[in-house]
Design a protein around this motif. Structure first.
Motif, PDB file in Angstrom:
ATOM      1  N   LYS A 141     -19.551 -55.942  51.417  1.00  0.00           N
ATOM      2  CA  LYS A 141     -18.164 -56.188  51.806  1.00  0.00           C
ATOM      3  C   LYS A 141     -18.027 -57.185  52.950  1.00  0.00           C
ATOM      4  O   LYS A 141     -16.987 -57.795  53.105  1.00  0.00           O
ATOM      5  CB  LYS A 141     -17.502 -54.865  52.210  1.00  0.00           C
ATOM      6  CG  LYS A 141     -17.357 -53.915  51.049  1.00  0.00           C
ATOM      7  CD  LYS A 141     -16.272 -52.908  51.314  1.00  0.00           C
ATOM      8  CE  LYS A 141     -16.177 -51.821  50.293  1.00  0.00           C
ATOM      9  NZ  LYS A 141     -16.281 -52.199  48.908  1.00  0.00           N
ATOM     10  N   ASP A 185     -21.785 -60.683  52.439  1.00  0.00           N
ATOM     11  CA  ASP A 185     -21.846 -61.345  51.121  1.00  0.00           C
ATOM     12  C   ASP A 185     -20.748 -62.406  50.953  1.00  0.00           C
ATOM     13  O   ASP A 185     -21.027 -63.527  50.511  1.00  0.00           O
ATOM     14  CB  ASP A 185     -21.704 -60.318  49.987  1.00  0.00           C
ATOM     15  CG  ASP A 185     -23.044 -59.671  49.624  1.00  0.00           C
ATOM     16  OD1 ASP A 185     -24.038 -59.959  50.302  1.00  0.00           O
ATOM     17  OD2 ASP A 185     -23.076 -58.863  48.676  1.00  0.00           O
ATOM     18  N   PRO A 186     -19.489 -62.070  51.274  1.00  0.00           N
ATOM     19  CA  PRO A 186     -18.444 -63.097  51.126  1.00  0.00           C
ATOM     20  C   PRO A 186     -18.717 -64.348  51.951  1.00  0.00           C
ATOM     21  O   PRO A 186     -18.433 -65.461  51.511  1.00  0.00           O
ATOM     22  CB  PRO A 186     -17.163 -62.395  51.608  1.00  0.00           C
ATOM     23  CG  PRO A 186     -17.437 -60.951  51.431  1.00  0.00           C
ATOM     24  CD  PRO A 186     -18.907 -60.771  51.654  1.00  0.00           C
ATOM     25  N   ILE A 202     -21.696 -65.549  52.788  1.00  0.00           N
ATOM     26  CA  ILE A 202     -22.794 -66.310  52.165  1.00  0.00           C
ATOM     27  C   ILE A 202     -22.285 -67.001  50.888  1.00  0.00           C
ATOM     28  O   ILE A 202     -22.613 -68.145  50.618  1.00  0.00           O
ATOM     29  CB  ILE A 202     -23.994 -65.371  51.885  1.00  0.00           C
ATOM     30  CG1 ILE A 202     -24.506 -64.791  53.209  1.00  0.00           C
ATOM     31  CG2 ILE A 202     -25.105 -66.116  51.158  1.00  0.00           C
ATOM     32  CD1 ILE A 202     -25.581 -63.725  53.066  1.00  0.00           C
ATOM     33  N   ASP A 236     -17.515 -55.079  62.315  1.00  0.00           N
ATOM     34  CA  ASP A 236     -16.611 -55.082  61.153  1.00  0.00           C
ATOM     35  C   ASP A 236     -16.977 -54.045  60.105  1.00  0.00           C
ATOM     36  O   ASP A 236     -16.306 -53.945  59.078  1.00  0.00           O
ATOM     37  CB  ASP A 236     -16.660 -56.449  60.458  1.00  0.00           C
ATOM     38  CG  ASP A 236     -16.056 -57.526  61.309  1.00  0.00           C
ATOM     39  OD1 ASP A 236     -15.351 -57.169  62.258  1.00  0.00           O
ATOM     40  OD2 ASP A 236     -16.300 -58.699  61.031  1.00  0.00           O
ATOM     41  N   CYS A 251     -19.874 -61.978  59.882  1.00  0.00           N
ATOM     42  CA  CYS A 251     -18.624 -61.413  59.363  1.00  0.00           C
ATOM     43  C   CYS A 251     -18.260 -62.093  58.038  1.00  0.00           C
ATOM     44  O   CYS A 251     -18.946 -63.016  57.596  1.00  0.00           O
ATOM     45  CB  CYS A 251     -17.499 -61.563  60.382  1.00  0.00           C
ATOM     46  SG  CYS A 251     -16.912 -63.241  60.512  1.00  0.00           S
ATOM     47  N   SER A 252     -17.175 -61.662  57.416  1.00  0.00           N
ATOM     48  CA  SER A 252     -16.856 -62.156  56.074  1.00  0.00           C
ATOM     49  C   SER A 252     -16.462 -63.635  56.040  1.00  0.00           C
ATOM     50  O   SER A 252     -16.388 -64.224  54.975  1.00  0.00           O
ATOM     51  CB  SER A 252     -15.739 -61.307  55.450  1.00  0.00           C
ATOM     52  OG  SER A 252     -14.611 -61.348  56.279  1.00  0.00           O
ATOM     53  N   VAL A 253     -16.186 -64.220  57.203  1.00  0.00           N
ATOM     54  CA  VAL A 253     -15.849 -65.652  57.226  1.00  0.00           C
ATOM     55  C   VAL A 253     -16.895 -66.471  57.985  1.00  0.00           C
ATOM     56  O   VAL A 253     -16.669 -67.631  58.293  1.00  0.00           O
ATOM     57  CB  VAL A 253     -14.435 -65.881  57.822  1.00  0.00           C
ATOM     58  CG1 VAL A 253     -13.381 -65.352  56.886  1.00  0.00           C
ATOM     59  CG2 VAL A 253     -14.295 -65.262  59.186  1.00  0.00           C
TER      60      VAL A 253
END
Lengths: 642, 135
Positions: free
Chosen positions: B18, B21-22, B24, B73, B111-113
Motif C-alpha cells: 500500500k 509499491d505505488p 516504485i 504512513d 512513502c506512496s509518492v
C-alpha cells in the motif's frame, strides 16, 4: 503437495512492454519450468479476447494457477483474479508479475537489462504460484458514508449524486462559501446560465437533502484508518457571526468596518472589508469575519448584535468509508516581468479580465483609461518550454475567446488581437471561435521559439510577433490592455493531499491509477479524485469526473462491507513455546494465549488479525507465517530473483 | 546478465503493497531509471520482514537488501517504524556474526509518492555496493 499446472501469459501492452522487453525471450525462458504447463505472449492480456482464452485454457487443461506478467497489479490484479474465478479457480491462486512499471518503463534505457529483469520477475511469480493456496476473503465492515473535500461545482455535484443513493455525505469546504472557482464567473460558454446561477442551483438542491452535511470554513487536519473506515478530524473556523441576523444590521456592519484588503475573489482588482460576502447571493448566506485582517475595533459589534467574537474553533471527528477529493486548481500567477506582468500597469491576467468585463458596462475602462485595443497572449504558464508546466491547460483558449466575444458584444468599440500558439477550441467550443472570427477578431500565431514580446514605450504598450500565418512577418499592436491567458496550476496549498499521501503526476496534479481504465481512482484505496485537482478541466469535464468519482466511491462502500485480502497470521503450534513476544507485537490484540493438547501456545483470532505480519519476525522459534507471504514463498522468490 | 548490467549490483527490495509499491511503480511511470538488477518483493508491512529472509538473500548471492519501509504512513499503525527499526538492528547483529558487512542492508521510509527518493536511494546503494564488493 500436488504438482501444480501453471499457465503463464506475458503481455505486450501494445508496445508499452514489448518496445523494451523481449517478451518472446521471456516466454521461452519460462516455458521449460517444471510446473509451467503453457506459456503465451499476448498483445493485451486485459482484452476480452485474451480473458476468454485464459478461461478456456484453465478449463480445458485443468490449470491450477495462472500468472500474468503485465502492468502494475494496482491496475489489473482484480481483473485476472476475476478471470480465475470465472474459470472456477480460487481467485487467490492467481499471481501477478509487474513487468511494465518495474521493468519496461523503469529500464527503458536498457532493453537487455529490462528483459533479464522481466524474466526474473516472471520466474519469481511462478515460484510464488507454486505455493499459492485457495483462500477465502475476509469481510470488513465499511461505513456507508463519503467525505467530499472541496465544495466547488465538482464537489457539490458529487454530493448530490451520492445523496441520491443510500449514503451519508459530508461536504467539507475550506473557504467560508461554497462554489469554488465557478462562483467567480458570470457568463459561461455553451450555456445561458451564469457561474453564480449554477452554484445557486446546486446549493439549493444540496440543502434540501437530509443525508448531506455541509461544513464550510472547515478543513481536514488528520486522517487515520483505511478504505471502509477513514477517521478524519475536521477543524471548523468560526464565522464570528451568529446564524440568525438582521440583514440590515449586517449591511451596516460591513459599511462601518474600517479594514480594506485586496479582494482575492475579484483577483485583487478591488478591495473588501474584514467582514464580508464575496457577492450578495453567495452561500451560505451568513457573511464571515476575516479574523486575520480584523483589527477588533468593535465598530461592527456596535451596529450588529449578531457579531460574536466569542465563537470558538471546533474540532469534530467523523468516520467515512470513502473520500472524494475535489479541491480544484489555482490560476497561474505570471512571474515578475513575464510579458510585462507587474512591470506594466496595462498587463493583467485572464481571470482579472473576466472580472473586469463582468463588473463594467458602457465603456471598458481600466485604471482610468478607456480600452480600445486588447492583446491576448496565449499559453502563459502552460506549454512552457522553460518551466515546469509543459502541459496544455485545455480550457484557456475557449475561455479567452469566450471572454473576447463577450467583451466585444458588451463594448463594441474594442478590437481583439489574439497572439496564440495554435488554438484548441475542441468539440462544440469551435462555435465560439467562429463567432469571434465573425466579429472581426484578429488572430496572430507563433511557435514556442518565437513568442510575442511586450515592450513599454513611454505610455504605450507594444506587443510584437513574427506571425507565422503571414509568413513570419513582424506585426505589432499598440495595446491599451494586455491580457495574459494564464492556465491552471495545482493548488499551492496541498496540505490535504499530503495528508492522504495522494500521488501527483509529472504535472503536479493528483494522479489517477490509469487515465483510461481507472480515471478517478487513486493508488490510495478508497480515495477518488474529481474535477480540476486531477488536471485542467472545464466545468462540463469536471462534472463528468465528479459523477464518475461519486459512483466509484459509492461502489466501494455500497454493500456496507468490504472484501479484504485473506491475510492472516498462522501459528505452527508444534513450534510455538509461548513466550508472549507475538502478543506484545500485535497492534490489534489478535493473539490469544490458549492451551492446546496440554501445551500453552499462541492462537490467532482471525476476525481481528489484519495480516500485517508484525508478530512473525519477533517469534524466536519461527512459528509464525502470514498467508500468501510465508517464508517458503518469499525464499523461493528470492532463489529465482538472484 | 546482459552486457549493460555488469556495473549493477544485485539488490533485493522489500516493498509494501500500500505504501512503497505505488512509489516504485510511479518511478517506472516517470521513467526514472535505476539499475535493472534491483528486484522488488511485495509484502503487506515492512515490520513483518524476517531476518531469515534477508540472510537467505545474502546467502543466495544478493549484494544488498533494501527495505522500503512504511515509516509513519503504515496502515497497520504507528509502531511500524519502531518495529522495522528493531528488526533491522537485529539483522545487522546477525550479519556481523556471519561476517557480512551490515551496510549491505539499508532501510529508508518510502512513502506512496516517494519515487524520486526511492530512485536516489537505490542508485546510491548500488554505487556503495559496487565500490565495496566489486571494485
Amino acid at each position: 503437495m500436488k504438482k501444480k499446472k501453471i499457465g503463464v501469459y506475458i503481455c505486450h501492452c501494445g508496445g508499452n512492454i514489448s518496445d523494451y522487453v523481449d517478451v518472446e525471450k521471456v516466454r521461452q525462458a519460462v516455458e521449460g519450468e517444471d510446473i509451467v504447463f503453457l506459456a503465451k505472449t499476448t498483445m493485451f492480456a486485459c482484452s476480452d479476447a485474451n480473458q476468454r482464452e485464459m478461461v478456456n485454457d484453465i478449463e480445458a487443461n485443468g490449470l491450477t494457477s495462472v500468472v500474468v506478467a503485465s502492468c502494475s497489479p494496482k491496475l489489473h490484479l482484480l481483473t485476472f483474479r476475476n478471470v480465475s474465478q470465472r474459470a472456477n479457480l480460487n481467485k487467490y491462486t492467481y499471481v501477478h508479475a509487474n513487468i511494465r512499471e518495474q521493468a519496461s518503463w523503469a529500464h527503458s534505457d536498457n532493453k537487455i537489462g529490462a528483459t533479464e529483469k522481466a524474466i526474473h520477475l516472471v520466474k519469481a511469480a511462478i515460484a510464488k504460484a507454486n505455493y499459492a493456496e485457495a483462500l477465502e476473503s475476509n469481510k470488513v465492515k465499511a461505513q456507508k458514508s463519503v467525505a467530499i473535500i472541496g465544495a466547488g461545482v465538482a464537489g457539490m455535484k458529487a454530493a448530490i449524486s451520492l445523496s441520491n443513493k443510500d449514503c451519508e455525505v459530508i461536504l467539507i469546504e475550506k473557504e467560508p462559501f461554497v462554489g469554488g472557482r465557478v462562483a467567480q464567473w458570470n457568463s459561461l460558454s455553451t450555456t445561458t446560465e451564469t457561474g453564480k446561477e449554477i452554484v445557486k442551483r446546486l446549493y439549493d438542491d444540496l440543502i434540501t437533502r437530509d443525508n448531506i452535511t455541509i461544513c464550510t470554513n472547515s478543513e481536514v487536519i488528520s486522517n487515520k484508518g483505511s478504505v471502509g473506515n477513514f477517521t478524519l478530524k475536521i477543524k471548523t473556523t468560526p464565522r464570528y457571526i451568529r446564524q440568525s441576523f438582521h440583514p440590515e444590521d449586517l449591511t451596516r456592519a460591513i459599511e462601518v468596518c474600517p479594514v480594506s484588503v485586496p479582494d482575492e475573489f475579484n483577483f485583487r482588482l478591488t478591495q473588501r472589508k474584514a467582514i464580508y460576502k464575496n457577492y450578495p447571493g453567495e452561500y451560505p448566506q451568513t457573511p464571515v469575519i476575516d479574523i486575520k485582517n480584523c483589527t477588533r475595533c468593535g465598530a461592527c459589534e456596535k451596529v450588529c448584535p449578531a457579531v460574536d467574537f466569542n465563537e470558538k474553533e471546533e474540532i469534530t471527528e467523523i468516520t467515512v468509508g470513502s473520500v472524494l477529493m475535489a479541491t480544484g486548481f489555482d490560476p497561474y500567477t505570471p512571474g515578475y516581468g513575464e510579458f510585462g506582468y507587474a512591470t506594466s500597469e496595462n498587463v493583467i491576467t485572464l481571470p482579472q479580465f473576466k472580472r473586469l468585463i463582468d463588473e463594467q458596462s458602457g465603456t471598458l475602462v481600466y485604471k482610468g483609461k478607456v480600452i480600445k485595443n486588447i492583446a491576448y497572449i496565449y499559453c502563459v504558464g502552460s506549454r512552457q518550454t522553460k518551466g515546469d508546466n509543459t502541459y496544455c491547460s485545455r480550457n484557456c483558449c475557449t475561455s479567452t475567446i469566450h471572454a473576447a466575444v463577450t467583451a466585444k458584444s458588451k463594448f463594441p468599440d474594442i478590437n481583439n488581437f489574439h497572439f496564440n500558439r495554435g488554438l484548441r477550441t475542441y468539440g462544440k467550443q469551435e462555435i465560439l471561435y467562429a463567432d469571434s472570427l465573425r466579429s472581426g477578431d484578429i488572430y496572430l500565431q507563433s511557435y514556442e521559439d518565437g513568442l510575442p514580446t511586450v515592450t513599454i514605450e513611454g505610455n504605450k504598450t507594444i506587443v510584437k510577433i513574427n506571425d507565422i500565418l503571414t509568413n513570419g512577418k513582424e506585426i505589432e499592436v499598440e495595446a491599451d490592455l494586455v491580457v495574459l491567458v494564464t492556465g491552471m496550476v495545482p493548488r499551492a496549498d496541498n496540505k490535504v493531499g499530503t495528508l492522504f499521501k495522494l500521488p501527483k503526476g509529472r504535472d503536479k496534479f493528483y494522479n489517477e491509477i490509469h487515465m483510461k481504465l481507472r480515471p478517478v481512482e487513486t493508488v490510495i484505496d478508497g480515495v477518488t479524485i474529481a474535477g480540476a485537482c486531477q488536471g485542467p478541466k472545464n466545468i462540463a469535464e469536471s462534472v463528468n469526473s465528479a459523477l464518475s468519482a461519486a459512483t466509484k466511491s459509492y461502489s466501494i462502500i455500497s454493500k456496507g462491507e468490504l472484501e479484504s485480502e485473506p491475510l492472516v497470521a498462522i501459528i505452527d503450534q508444534d513450534k510455538c513455546t509461548w513466550c508472549g513476544a507475538c502478543e506484545k507485537a500485535c497492534p490489534f490484540d489478535a493473539i490469544l494465549k490458549v492451551e492446546d493438547k496440554g501445551k500453552i501456545v499462541a492462537e490467532i483470532n482471525n476476525s481481528v488479525c489484519k495480516g500485517c505480519g508484525m508478530c512473525a519476525p519477533v517469534c524466536e522459534p519461527d512459528a509464525i507465517n502470514v498467508t500468501a507471504c510465508s517464508s517458503t514463498e518469499i525464499m523461493s522468490m528470492i532463489d529465482t530473483l538472484v | 546478465m546482459g552486457e549493460l548490467n555488469k556495473k549493477s549490483a544485485k539488490i533485493l527490495v522489500f516493498s509494501t503493497e500500500k505504501i512503497s509499491d505505488p512509489a516504485i511503480d510511479m518511478a517506472g511511470l516517470m521513467k526514472l531509471h535505476y539499475p535493472p538488477t534491483v528486484y522488488t518483493i511485495s509484502i503487506p508491512c515492512s515490520s513483518g520482514i524476517k531476518s531469515s529472509w534477508i540472510l537467505h538473500a545474502f546467502e543466495k548471492g544478493f549484494d544488498g537488501v533494501f527495505i522500503a519501509a512504511d515509516g509513519s504512513d503504515c496502515v497497520y499503525g504507528e509502531t511500524c517504524t519502531e518495529k522495522t527499526g528493531a528488526l533491522v538492528g537485529k539483522t545487522h547483529e546477525l550479519m556481523k556474526s556471519n561476517n557480512i558487512d551490515p551496510a549491505r542492508l539499508r532501510m529508508a521510509a518510502i512513502c506512496s509518492v516517494c519515487s524520486d527518493p526511492f530512485v536516489k536511494q537505490v542508485r546510491s546503494f548500488n554505487e556503495y555496493l559496487l565500490k565495496t564488493l566489486h571494485p
